[in-house]
Write an enzyme that holds these catalytic residues in place. Structure first.
Site, PDB file in Angstrom:
ATOM      1  N   GLU A 146     -11.941   2.029   5.348  1.00 12.50           N
ATOM      2  CA  GLU A 146     -10.874   2.142   6.347  1.00 12.50           C
ATOM      3  C   GLU A 146     -11.115   3.294   7.325  1.00 12.50           C
ATOM      4  OE1 GLU A 146      -6.017   1.957   6.655  1.00 12.50           O
ATOM      5  OE2 GLU A 146      -6.962   3.298   5.220  1.00 12.50           O
ATOM      6  N   GLU A 158       0.831  -1.210   0.000  1.00 16.80           N
ATOM      7  CA  GLU A 158       0.000   0.000   0.000  1.00 16.80           C
ATOM      8  C   GLU A 158       0.864   1.259   0.000  1.00 16.80           C
ATOM      9  OE1 GLU A 158      -3.473   2.113   2.737  1.00 16.80           O
ATOM     10  OE2 GLU A 158      -1.966   0.847   3.687  1.00 16.80           O
TER      11      GLU A 158
END
Length: 284
Positions: A247, A148
């Site tokens: 998230e 990520e």
């Protein structure tokens, strides 16, 4: 597209609340945050895995992704001595073991800040060495290692789709894949959809959340400045069918259950307007 719950914001609640809420609210899976008091890999190895697997079975809620805490203290493989890097790699190999044991499909890693004096000539070899080691270990376990990019507020090094493209140019490993958290490209005035063009089949996962310019804050979907309804239209148009975790992190830690419910309701409404509901009716 499967929509997941991220559990970091629940860290002051019992872990069971995550599974209860994910089941009740209608999430498809959990992306499990690996920090104390929940799911810290050494604790799982020491005996807490059994309780986690009980929750997975009781609530029929899979842990599809495992995201161990490793961007700051005490683990960050991008900064410090070689001994410190090796210690972080040992920790993340244990995390991969635990991810496999809990039945996760992927473990997430994000290259953090390498220090203000480090140059690319130092940072790239360090990252390549680390992700070769971890990627080879993930391949042996047959679990994906998902990389990520972060925002420039979090990392001075690995922040863009181009960084992922360069990583995959350097390392040829089918178990090493990429993802897009929509906040980093948004705050850097980059294209979210360019991740799909640049990474192709390596584009394997998303963190979908809202944001504002000038901050890395992760805001409840629909309450920031990212054009999320249009994003879902584009994702449906290109036929992308991966996993997307909402998230929510510690900005909503006071009432995670309230906001986890609202986040999913907002996103499901956006998906319905983009035509996902019609596809679901067609399938059934």
């Amino acid at each position: 597209m499967k929509i997941g719950m991220f559990t970091s914001g629940y860290q002051r609640n019992p872990l069971e609340h995550c599974f209860q809420d994910a089941r009740e609210f209608g999430y498809d899976y959990i992306e499990l945050w690996g920090g104390r008091p929940h799911a810290y890999a050494p604790d799982l190895r020491a005996g807490e895995m059994a309780a986690l697997r009980t929750l997975i079975d009781r609530y029929e809620m899979p842990v599809t992704g495992y995201t161990p805490e490793h961007n700051a203290y005490p683990y960050n493989y991008m900064i410090g001595s070689e001994a410190q890097r090796e210690d972080a790699v040992r920790y993340l190999k244990l995390c991969l073991d635990m991810a496999k044991e809990m039945g996760a499909e992927f473990m997430l890693t994000s290259p953090a800040n390498g220090g203000y004096l480090a140059t690319y000539d130092e940072l790239w070899p360090r990252l390549e060495k680390t992700l070769r080691e971890l990627g080879d270990y993930a391949a042996k376990l047959e679990i994906k290692l998902t990389v990520e990019p972060l925002t420039p507020y979090e990392s001075n090094f690995f922040t863009r789709a181009n960084d992922l493209a360069e990583l995959f140019r350097r390392i040829d490993n089918p178990w090493l894949v990429g993802m897009c958290d929509v906040v980093p490209p948004f705050v850097q005035h980059e294209s979210i959809m360019a991740y799909f063009d640049k990474l192709g089949k390596k584009m394997d996962h998303m963190h979908i959340i809202d944001g504002e310019q000038g901050t890395d804050s992760h805001i409840l979907p629909g309450e920031g400045a990212i054009p999320l309804p249009e994003l879902f239209c584009e994702l449906r148009r290109i036929g992308w069918d991966g996993t997307a975790t909402l998230e929510l992190v510690t900005g909503y830690i006071n009432e995670p259950r309230f906001y986890a419910r609202r986040a999913l309701e907002n996103v499901r409404a956006m998906m319905a307007r983009a035509g996902y509901q019609e596809e679901a009716r067609h399938v059934h």
